[in-house]
Design a protein around this motif. Sequence first.
Motif, PDB file in Angstrom:
ATOM      1  N   PHE A 279       0.840  -1.194   0.000  1.00 13.22           N
ATOM      2  CA  PHE A 279       0.000   0.000   0.000  1.00 13.22           C
ATOM      3  C   PHE A 279       0.876   1.246   0.000  1.00 13.22           C
ATOM      4  N   VAL A 280       0.270   2.380  -0.287  1.00 16.72           N
ATOM      5  CA  VAL A 280       0.954   3.670  -0.201  1.00 16.72           C
ATOM      6  C   VAL A 280       0.474   4.374   1.059  1.00 16.72           C
ATOM      7  N   ALA A 281       1.369   4.585   2.005  1.00 12.81           N
ATOM      8  CA  ALA A 281       1.025   5.332   3.211  1.00 12.81           C
ATOM      9  C   ALA A 281       1.029   6.822   2.890  1.00 12.81           C
ATOM     10  N   ILE A 282       0.023   7.545   3.383  1.00 12.32           N
ATOM     11  CA  ILE A 282      -0.100   8.994   3.165  1.00 12.32           C
ATOM     12  C   ILE A 282       0.147   9.697   4.492  1.00 12.32           C
ATOM     13  N   ASN A 283       1.114  10.580   4.541  1.00 13.14           N
ATOM     14  CA  ASN A 283       1.406  11.337   5.764  1.00 13.14           C
ATOM     15  C   ASN A 283       0.273  12.331   6.020  1.00 13.14           C
ATOM     16  N   LEU A 449       1.402   8.550  10.074  1.00  9.88           N
ATOM     17  CA  LEU A 449       1.333   9.467  11.218  1.00  9.88           C
ATOM     18  C   LEU A 449      -0.118   9.792  11.561  1.00  9.88           C
ATOM     19  N   TRP A 450      -0.937   8.769  11.493  1.00  9.53           N
ATOM     20  CA  TRP A 450      -2.372   8.909  11.739  1.00  9.53           C
ATOM     21  C   TRP A 450      -2.623   8.952  13.246  1.00  9.53           C
ATOM     22  N   ASN A 451      -3.255  10.015  13.707  1.00 11.33           N
ATOM     23  CA  ASN A 451      -3.519  10.207  15.135  1.00 11.33           C
ATOM     24  C   ASN A 451      -4.908  10.831  15.274  1.00 11.33           C
TER      25      ASN A 451
END
Length: 524
Positions: A279-283, A449-451
């Motif tokens: 997958f592509v992680a999105i900041n 950086l999902w919070n």
Amino acid sequence: MNRREFLISTSLLSLCMGSGLSSAAHASEDEAVIVLGRQESGSAGYDPVRSTSLSMVAGLIYDRLVEQDADDQSYHPHLAESWETSQDGLTWTFKLRQGVTFHDGEPFNAATIAWWIPKFTGTENETMTSAIERVEVVDDHTVRFVMKRPEPNLIYNLASVNMGIPSPKSYEAAGDAGYGVTEAIGTGPYKLESFVASQETVLVANGNYAWGSDLTGNKGVPSLKRLTMREIPDASTAFLELKTGGVDMLLDIPTDFLPQLKAQPEIGFRGLPSYGVTFVAINTQIPIFSDMRVRQATALAIDQGAILKSVYGGAGKEAHQFLISTLAESKVDPTVEIHYNFAKAGKLLDEAGWVPGENGIRVKDGKPLKVKLWARADTEYRRMAEIIQAQLKAVGMAAEITIFDEGMYRAEFKKKDRELVIEPYSWTNANILDDFFSAKNLDGWNLSLWNDPKSEELNERAMHGSATWEERVANFRKYHEYLLANFVGVPIHEPAQTLAFNNTRLNLPAPLRMPFTLVDMTVK
């Protein structure tokens, strides 16, 4: 493998395509030489309690209480004939198989389990058993786990390769330094004869074996009396070995080589079930992607089907969620699955205020829509990055590609200036969502950086708020759907491992289940 290595590899492969497959040079007819795949290489030993990297070879040396079928992720009895859990999830009771002995002749019984579970305390694998408060011996062949808390995922842990059960006598005698290297004693269908790290492992059949699981047709002694499991890092060398008869089977085929190899009638192929997702992680914390419309547009601009065809030649599956498709937790509401939609991607960027600019790149407040795209140095991820770059440009987003080798890639994660990251994982359990998207992992694997407070609440309920497996699946589906609906990443590809073998010599039963198939495999 870089581009130059790939060209050399294909050239070498082409040279050997003219002649038929040679007869394997074996000392006897009831042995086979197998090359481990990339995911299986690199084990430092076969200590299931303390090792953090075990190959499938450990699954032949050791049996587990429970086995998992990769086809549908179902669980099957093995050293445990049956089990039951209390309604509140706080006790697990296992009826153990009788008549089982270790390779050293020692009996397997309830006392074995009472010794074994506490051994994980203080090791890097402690989380496997951390929910167990204590083990109670009910009788010689019945044990009860009294839990600190409900943990329905214990069944997955018990089926994991690290939960192979070693002989207490041998384990204690060999000590920390020797066990798993000089000896490894389980109850499995094969015994360890020799091991040279990063080179090869030699196994011989356990002549007393008579307790195979229902994942094997053969419940007794394996037909092949000797297996040599080799590690060959260079793909071209491995293929030449198969072609010339030096080895009988390759457990992992890069998709680049499949078209040429499939032209060879002497080489048979089998597909193994998907074992992970790329997958592509999105900041989500940088200004551009703090706007969910931009994250959604990015996700919808990426065409999974085009990548499947161009990079993988159709091998594997398109991924539209973050979990492998055989997991029940992946069966999310179809409306939250992420699918390519070029027109909608453009409309979302319009709504977010990004208007077409020079050279087709959108701008907002005088700034161009430019992002960084990171990828590993492997050929497949380079090619994927180039395709994604072109797909994003088509909707007006400029992506600058940076390629890192494996070591640098991991180190760069600790910096928080990443924007888009192509990340593959190999895991067949929904807990991977906690690794990649939990706020407690902001300094680790949470590449997005999902919070988000609601996400953390859903994650906690999924990870620790279920008394039964059914509750766990339902809770993980809700968590999974929330992550997809917030476009914290873009699912791309669900890889399928391809196995190649000398079909003039070996019979492989169907369905293919590894490593259990090696117990059923015969020589023609």
